[in-house]
Scaffold this active site. Sequence first.
Site, mmCIF file in Angstrom:
data_model
loop_
_atom_site.group_PDB
_atom_site.id
_atom_site.type_symbol
_atom_site.label_atom_id
_atom_site.label_comp_id
_atom_site.label_asym_id
_atom_site.label_seq_id
_atom_site.Cartn_x
_atom_site.Cartn_y
_atom_site.Cartn_z
ATOM 1 N N ASP A 29 0.866 -1.183 0.000
ATOM 2 C CA ASP A 29 0.000 0.000 0.000
ATOM 3 C C ASP A 29 0.910 1.243 0.000
ATOM 4 O O ASP A 29 1.869 1.323 0.768
ATOM 5 C CB ASP A 29 -0.903 0.000 1.237
ATOM 6 C CG ASP A 29 -2.033 1.009 1.125
ATOM 7 O OD1 ASP A 29 -3.192 0.587 1.146
ATOM 8 O OD2 ASP A 29 -1.743 2.228 1.018
ATOM 9 N N ILE A 30 0.610 2.194 -0.863
ATOM 10 C CA ILE A 30 1.468 3.367 -1.028
ATOM 11 C C ILE A 30 1.367 4.328 0.169
ATOM 12 O O ILE A 30 2.251 5.156 0.385
ATOM 13 C CB ILE A 30 1.124 4.103 -2.357
ATOM 14 C CG1 ILE A 30 2.298 4.928 -2.856
ATOM 15 C CG2 ILE A 30 -0.125 4.931 -2.244
ATOM 16 C CD1 ILE A 30 3.485 4.129 -3.261
ATOM 17 N N GLU A 88 -12.391 3.641 -1.395
ATOM 18 C CA GLU A 88 -11.579 4.599 -2.151
ATOM 19 C C GLU A 88 -11.298 4.107 -3.570
ATOM 20 O O GLU A 88 -11.443 4.862 -4.527
ATOM 21 C CB GLU A 88 -10.253 4.821 -1.393
ATOM 22 C CG GLU A 88 -9.337 5.852 -2.016
ATOM 23 C CD GLU A 88 -7.966 5.899 -1.318
ATOM 24 O OE1 GLU A 88 -7.910 5.743 -0.072
ATOM 25 O OE2 GLU A 88 -6.967 6.076 -2.025
ATOM 26 N N HIS A 93 -10.085 -5.453 -3.057
ATOM 27 C CA HIS A 93 -8.759 -5.666 -2.464
ATOM 28 C C HIS A 93 -8.899 -6.000 -0.985
ATOM 29 O O HIS A 93 -9.829 -5.550 -0.319
ATOM 30 C CB HIS A 93 -7.853 -4.445 -2.656
ATOM 31 C CG HIS A 93 -8.455 -3.144 -2.227
ATOM 32 N ND1 HIS A 93 -9.345 -2.451 -3.002
ATOM 33 C CD2 HIS A 93 -8.301 -2.414 -1.099
ATOM 34 C CE1 HIS A 93 -9.711 -1.345 -2.389
ATOM 35 N NE2 HIS A 93 -9.098 -1.298 -1.212
ATOM 36 N N HIS A 95 -6.814 -5.755 2.591
ATOM 37 C CA HIS A 95 -5.689 -5.153 3.308
ATOM 38 C C HIS A 95 -5.113 -6.186 4.272
ATOM 39 O O HIS A 95 -5.873 -6.781 5.048
ATOM 40 C CB HIS A 95 -6.151 -3.961 4.153
ATOM 41 C CG HIS A 95 -6.698 -2.794 3.398
ATOM 42 N ND1 HIS A 95 -5.961 -1.657 3.160
ATOM 43 C CD2 HIS A 95 -7.912 -2.582 2.831
ATOM 44 C CE1 HIS A 95 -6.704 -0.777 2.499
ATOM 45 N NE2 HIS A 95 -7.903 -1.313 2.282
HETATM 46 P P1 5GP Z 1 -9.920 1.488 0.307
HETATM 47 O O1 5GP Z 1 -10.472 1.510 -1.092
HETATM 48 O O2 5GP Z 1 -9.803 0.078 0.839
HETATM 49 O O3 5GP Z 1 -10.666 2.398 1.232
HETATM 50 O O4 5GP Z 1 -8.432 2.077 0.274
HETATM 51 C C1 5GP Z 1 -7.613 1.953 -0.861
HETATM 52 C C2 5GP Z 1 -6.183 1.735 -0.437
HETATM 53 O O5 5GP Z 1 -5.393 1.738 -1.606
HETATM 54 C C3 5GP Z 1 -5.606 2.833 0.478
HETATM 55 O O6 5GP Z 1 -5.014 2.219 1.607
HETATM 56 C C4 5GP Z 1 -4.589 3.557 -0.401
HETATM 57 O O7 5GP Z 1 -3.452 4.003 0.315
HETATM 58 C C5 5GP Z 1 -4.222 2.490 -1.419
HETATM 59 N N1 5GP Z 1 -3.875 3.070 -2.726
HETATM 60 C C6 5GP Z 1 -4.596 3.971 -3.428
HETATM 61 N N2 5GP Z 1 -3.995 4.257 -4.610
HETATM 62 C C7 5GP Z 1 -2.856 3.498 -4.633
HETATM 63 C C8 5GP Z 1 -1.810 3.366 -5.600
HETATM 64 O O8 5GP Z 1 -1.795 3.973 -6.664
HETATM 65 N N3 5GP Z 1 -0.815 2.495 -5.296
HETATM 66 C C9 5GP Z 1 -0.789 1.777 -4.123
HETATM 67 N N4 5GP Z 1 0.243 0.962 -3.921
HETATM 68 N N5 5GP Z 1 -1.767 1.888 -3.191
HETATM 69 C C10 5GP Z 1 -2.787 2.741 -3.444
#
Ligand code: 5GP
Length: 130
Positions: A29-30, A88, A93, A95
């Site tokens: 995760d970035i 987001e 995905h 975590h």
């Molecule tokens: P969620 O959709 O589960 O709420 O969060 C999305 C997750 O993806 C976040 O933890 C965010 O930091 C990670 N994320 C978003 N865009 C990128 C990206 O371009 N690269 C990586 N490696 N992680 C990402």
Amino acid sequence: MASIFSKIAAGEIPSYKVAETDNCFAFLDINPVVRGHVLCIPKKEVDYIFDLDDDLYNDLQAFTHRVARAVKQVCPCRKVGMAVLGLEVPHAHIHLIPMQNEGDMNFHHHVKLTDEEFRTLADQLAKAFR
Ligand code: 5GP
């Protein structure tokens, strides 16, 4: 248009890759909540994880299991936590978060890693993946 995670899995956008199978991909995760925060995705672009068909859902869980073992081996922790949010990025995905305590599963807290630290960690995890 392909999701950002589809582009990552296809290698069109760079990532700190941890592991890959025919159907799944794992990368750091970035914006990690702790060091060792990994995302496991199906390569197929489906927004909501519980819309995956049974075979792919089970495949993703089995893959995540293998990645979690690598995380546990490489990142000192009591247990590896697993969470699904998906609010987001509209590409399913999971975590994986190495935890010392419950507070480590806090999506409002983040740690900064340098490019070198990300690279080294991804390399260690890739080597530990079985
Ligand atoms: P969620 O959709 O589960 O709420 O969060 C999305 C997750 O993806 C976040 O933890 C965010 O930091 C990670 N994320 C978003 N865009 C990128 C990206 O371009 N690269 C990586 N490696 N992680 C990402």
